[in-house]
Every structure is written in C-alpha cells, then in structure tokens.
Scaffold this active site. Structure first.
Site, short mmCIF file in Angstrom:
data_model
loop_
_atom_site.label_atom_id
_atom_site.label_comp_id
_atom_site.label_asym_id
_atom_site.label_seq_id
_atom_site.Cartn_x
_atom_site.Cartn_y
_atom_site.Cartn_z
N LYS A 249 -124.22 -48.19 -42.18
CA LYS A 249 -123.51 -46.94 -41.89
C LYS A 249 -122.57 -46.62 -43.04
CE LYS A 249 -123.39 -47.39 -36.84
NZ LYS A 249 -124.25 -46.23 -36.55
N ARG A 323 -131.66 -49.76 -28.99
CA ARG A 323 -132.90 -49.69 -28.22
C ARG A 323 -133.68 -51.00 -28.32
NH1 ARG A 323 -134.76 -44.55 -31.60
NH2 ARG A 323 -132.50 -44.44 -31.72
N1 BES Z 1 -124.36 -47.03 -31.79
C1 BES Z 1 -125.06 -46.08 -32.57
C2 BES Z 1 -124.99 -44.67 -31.98
C3 BES Z 1 -123.63 -44.04 -32.03
C4 BES Z 1 -123.29 -43.26 -33.11
C5 BES Z 1 -122.74 -44.19 -31.00
C6 BES Z 1 -122.05 -42.66 -33.14
C7 BES Z 1 -121.50 -43.59 -31.03
C8 BES Z 1 -121.15 -42.81 -32.11
C9 BES Z 1 -126.53 -46.48 -32.69
O1 BES Z 1 -126.75 -47.84 -32.80
C10 BES Z 1 -127.05 -45.84 -33.92
O2 BES Z 1 -126.61 -46.19 -34.97
N2 BES Z 1 -127.97 -44.90 -33.75
C11 BES Z 1 -128.56 -44.21 -34.84
C12 BES Z 1 -130.02 -44.08 -34.55
C13 BES Z 1 -130.82 -43.56 -35.72
C14 BES Z 1 -130.79 -44.53 -36.84
C15 BES Z 1 -132.24 -43.29 -35.27
C16 BES Z 1 -127.91 -42.83 -34.95
O3 BES Z 1 -127.63 -42.21 -33.91
O4 BES Z 1 -127.63 -42.41 -36.05
MN MN Z 2 -126.71 -48.53 -34.78
#
Ligand code: BES
Ligand code: MN
Ligand code: ZN
Length: 471
Positions: A249, A323
């Site tokens: 991230k 997931r």
């Molecule tokens: N935990 C995150 C989702 C999230 C993002 C929760 C911001 C709360 C605030 C999850 O693990 C994630 O990183 N999801 C990705 C999925 C993508 C890579 C397909 C996302 O939402 O960017």
């Molecule tokens: Mn994630």
C-alpha cells in the site's frame, strides 16, 4: 420528563425537549440564548434553584432509534464535559414513542457518547467516565440488560480495532477474544500455525506466513438450540495489520491498516452477547487472524495456492488478502464444523468505502429468507446497509486462466467481485456478505455516538440477526 443527575452532592435534572415545544418558554427568562430544542442541542440552565440539562430532540415526527442513540449520546458527552459522574435517567420519554427497543438505544447512546480510546495516553483525560442507570426500569429490565450486553460488545470491538498493531498480534487477538468470552457458554478452540499447515489451510497460512507473528484460526461455538441441526456460521476478517504485502500500500493509505480486523471483532462481540442473552440459536464463528506483510515467505503476485476446500487460487494481488483468509475459514466452517449458513463480515474493499462512505455498509446475499432476517435486524440496530446486485458477468471477472479462481476482478465492481470470490467457497449454503470497509472506522465522526477511530460497526446488526434466527 425530568430525570435526576448527581454530581457529588449536587443534583441535576435532564429534560428532553422537542423543537418548538411550548414548555421551552419557561427556560427563556434570564438566559443569554434561547433554547430551541433543536436536534442535539444541549444547554445547562438554572430552574427553581436546580440545574437542569436541556436536551433538544428536534422534530417529534423524525424520531427513530438512531435519533435516540444520538440524543442520549449528546447528553452523555455533555455530562462528561461538565464532570458529572452519574446520570440517572428515565427512558419513558422515548419508550412512549418507539416501544421497548428505545431502551436499548438509550443505553447505547449513554454508553457510547463519552467513549474515547485513550488507554495509551500517558496523560489521561481528566473528565471522568460517566456512570448511568435507568429509572422506572421495572417494565423493561430485559431490554435494559440487552442494551448493556450490546454496549459491552461494541466497546470491546472498538477497543480491539483501536489497538495499535504492535500491541495486537494475531495470537494476542485470539487471547483477547478467548478472555472476553470466557466464563460464559461459548466454547473456544484455537488452531495454531503448525495445525494450519498440517490441515492444509494454505489460503490462511499463505497470507499469515508473511510475518514472524504467526496466523491462527479461532473457533467459537455456542449451542443455544441443541434440538436443531442449523448452525449459523459467522466468519470475520481478522487481519491485525494489512501492509498490502508485495503489492504494498502507499503510505497515505496505511493509516487504517490496524483496523483490518473489525469483522472478527464484531463477530466475537456478537457471539458473546448472543450467549449472554441465551439466544436459542446455534452459532459457530471461524475467525482467521493474521498479519499481511512482506518477507521471504510472503506470497508473490502470480503464486497459485490450494485452499482447504482443494480449490486452487491464483493470487494476482497480495493486497486482496482478506478474501484469501476468509475463504479458508468458510471452507473449514462448512467441512469441519458443519455450519449450514454462512455470514461473512469484513473490511474487505476500498471500493465499498468509496461507493458508500462511512455510514452505509455494502451487503450481498443469495438467499431471500436469510436476507429477510438481516433486513429486520437492520431496522432494530439502526445501522444502514445497501444490498448490491450481481450476475454472471461478475462471476466471469474472477475466473482464472491457470487456477479455479483468481483473487482480483476486472477494473470495476471491486466490492461485488470480492463478495463473489467468497461465495465460491460457500458450497451452495445460504450466504450473506457484509463489507464494512467504510463503516468500521471514521476519521471524522458522523453521529454523536461515534468518536474518531473504530465504530463497532456490525455488532448490533449481527446480534439482532441471531435473535431473528431463533427457533
Ligand atoms: N483491507 C483492505 C480494504 C480496505 C481499504 C479497508 C481501505 C478499509 C479501507 C483490503 O485488504 C484491500 O487491500 N483490498 C484491496 C483489494 C484490491 C487489491 C483488489 C482494495 O480495496 O484496494
Ligand atoms: Mn489488503
Ligand atoms: Zn485487508
């Protein structure tokens, strides 16, 4: 409706006032400002030698359970500011309008209004915590008790979600939950890293193996309906810190990564409340607890793993880890624990937060009867959700060239494809999915019963759903 509040030996009263209520006039004399009874307005005024805290309730026709929670939260916050240590309040004013459910809302409002997470401040807030009790409670002792259990659960969930990642590793979290449910009718079982490997839960240990703080799977069992074969499976995402892994991230989106276990926290809180209230329902919760980091043993984009179900998964994005761990928890729940219904709850996609903001969660379901229960639960909890549609076109987006399924979709519908990924592991069992990525955490509170940080999202809705599911 006058209630008495005590501050040491001083006596305070609280008076709930509708906007434009005729009896506001009595408070106008000698005040620098007129109290109008506006929604969430509060004012401390002298009246016949007593101090009275006026609490504005807004328009009578707009009052619902959410408003009761907000009004009482505003009262409790004001009392905290005024260093009033004790509130004793008669919920009759609200019960008359909304029935006994209002009692629960009053308890939640009073209990949450003054909440802040300050455990790790070396200089504590001087405002003392405010204790409260409800007067004339004979008629609604039961609702009062229910409110207390729910409050307890939300506070637990908020504290867990607010806890910094370095103070809550996966195994710490498992211990916290085990301690929390201890002494009740909830049975716990913890599968540690070696067991996850031996049992071949590769989707879980593949993610968790990225960290020297090992992952685990915590199982909670409650049997309130021994005569029934139905078991409600609650699956909660418990990523105690989500860096994204090799699909790292960016730093600006890392602030909330410690809160990525809000789903697991909500499930633990709801199961405890359900057991404390002796609901006549069977529950098995499967909580995959893990970190998501970068290391020699972390998953790489392009890796293919085999989940507990035997299905193969192409990992194209290591940041779509939720997931993965959830899919193994679902499979384990179905195959080893015999759950007959699947409800998963997770801070799963940024897309859900983008789409619905901080006040509405995204849901999906493939079973009308099950979802009907959810909708009733939602009216009692006063939480808001929007059910998202899905179709074959979305299914196609997660088909993989090299494995049974891939862990990201196309360039759109990120919330829907994440949900459908999980559905592939449900083996036809009735399924509800809750994406609380936007609602579990707030940078700026929307409601008076929220404070910056964790919200406790999902706890009350899950509890009321279990209540609806009773035989
Ligand atoms: N935990 C995150 C989702 C999230 C993002 C929760 C911001 C709360 C605030 C999850 O693990 C994630 O990183 N999801 C990705 C999925 C993508 C890579 C397909 C996302 O939402 O960017
Ligand atoms: Mn994630
Ligand atoms: Zn995550």
């Amino acid at each position: 409706m006058i209630s008495v509040v005590k501050k040491k030996n001083e006596t305070y009263s609280i008076d709930f006032v509708w906007e434009k209520d005729t009896h506001i006039r009595s408070y106008r004399m000698g005040l620098e400002k007129v109290f109008e009874g506006k929604y969430l307005e509060t004012m401390l005024v002298p009246l016949r030698g007593q101090a009275v805290l006026l609490a504005g309730c807004g328009k009578e026709e707009e009052l619902g359970l959410l408003q009761v929670k907000e009004i009482t939260a505003a009262v409790s916050r004001r009392c905290k500011e005024l260093h009033i240590g004790e509130i004793s309040l008669d919920p009759g004013f609200f019960v008359k309008k909304l029935g006994k459910k209002a009692v629960t809302a009053v308890v939640l409002g009073l209990g949450l209004g003054g909440y802040s997470y300050t455990y790790r401040k070396t200089e504590k807030d001087t405002a003392s915590d405010c204790n409260f009790q409800l007067e004339n409670g004979e008629g609604f002792a039961d609702s009062l008790q229910e409110g207390r259990e729910l409050l307890n659960g939300i506070l637990f969930a908020r504290d867990m979600v607010n806890t910094p990642g370095n103070h809550l590793r996966p195994m710490d979290f498992a211990r916290k939950i085990t301690d929390y449910v201890d002494g009740g009718d909830v049975e716990t079982e913890l599968l540690v890293y070696g067991q996850l490997r031996a049992l071949r839960l590769e989707a879980l240990y593949g993610v968790g193996g990225s960290s020297e703080y090992p992952p685990c799977l915590l199982i909670l069992r409650y049997r309130g309906a021994p005569g029934s074969n139905d078991i409600y499976g609650l699956i909660g995402k418990g990523i105690t810190c989500d860096t994204g892994g090799y699909c790292l991230k960016e730093s600006s989106s890392m602030a909330g990564i410690k809160g990525d276990m809000a789903g697991a926290a909500a499930v633990a809180a709801a199961v405890h409340a359900a057991a404390a209230r002796k609901l006549k329902v069977n529950i098995t919760a499967c909580l995959p607890l893990s970190e998501n980091r970068i290391s020699q043993s972390a998953l790489l984009p392009g890796d293919v793993i085999t989940g507990y179900s035997g299905r193969t998964i192409e990992v194209l994005n290591t940041d779509a880890e939720g997931r993965l761990v959830l899919s193994d928890a679902i499979s384990y729940g179905i195959r080893r624990e015999g759950i007959t219904k699947v409800l998963d709850i997770a801070t799963l996609t940024g897309a859900a937060a983008q789409m619905l903001g901080n006040t509405i969660g995204g849901t999906m379901s493939d079973d009308e009867a099950f979802y009907h229960m959810f909708e009733r639960a939602q009216t009692f909890s006063a939480e808001r959700y929007l059910r998202l549609p899905f179709g074959k076109e979305h299914e196609k987006m997660i088909d993989s060239d090299v494995a049974d399924v891939k862990n990201i979709g196309g360039g759109c519908c990120g919330t829907i494809t994440a949900g459908l990924f999980l559905r592939r592991f449900c083996e036809g069992k009735p399924w509800i999915h809750m994406d609380i990525a936007g609602t579990a955490w707030c940078g700026t509170p929307t409601y008076a019963f929220e404070s910056k940080g964790a919200t406790g999202a999902g706890v009350t809705t899950l509890y009321y759903l279990l209540k609806e599911a009773q035989l």
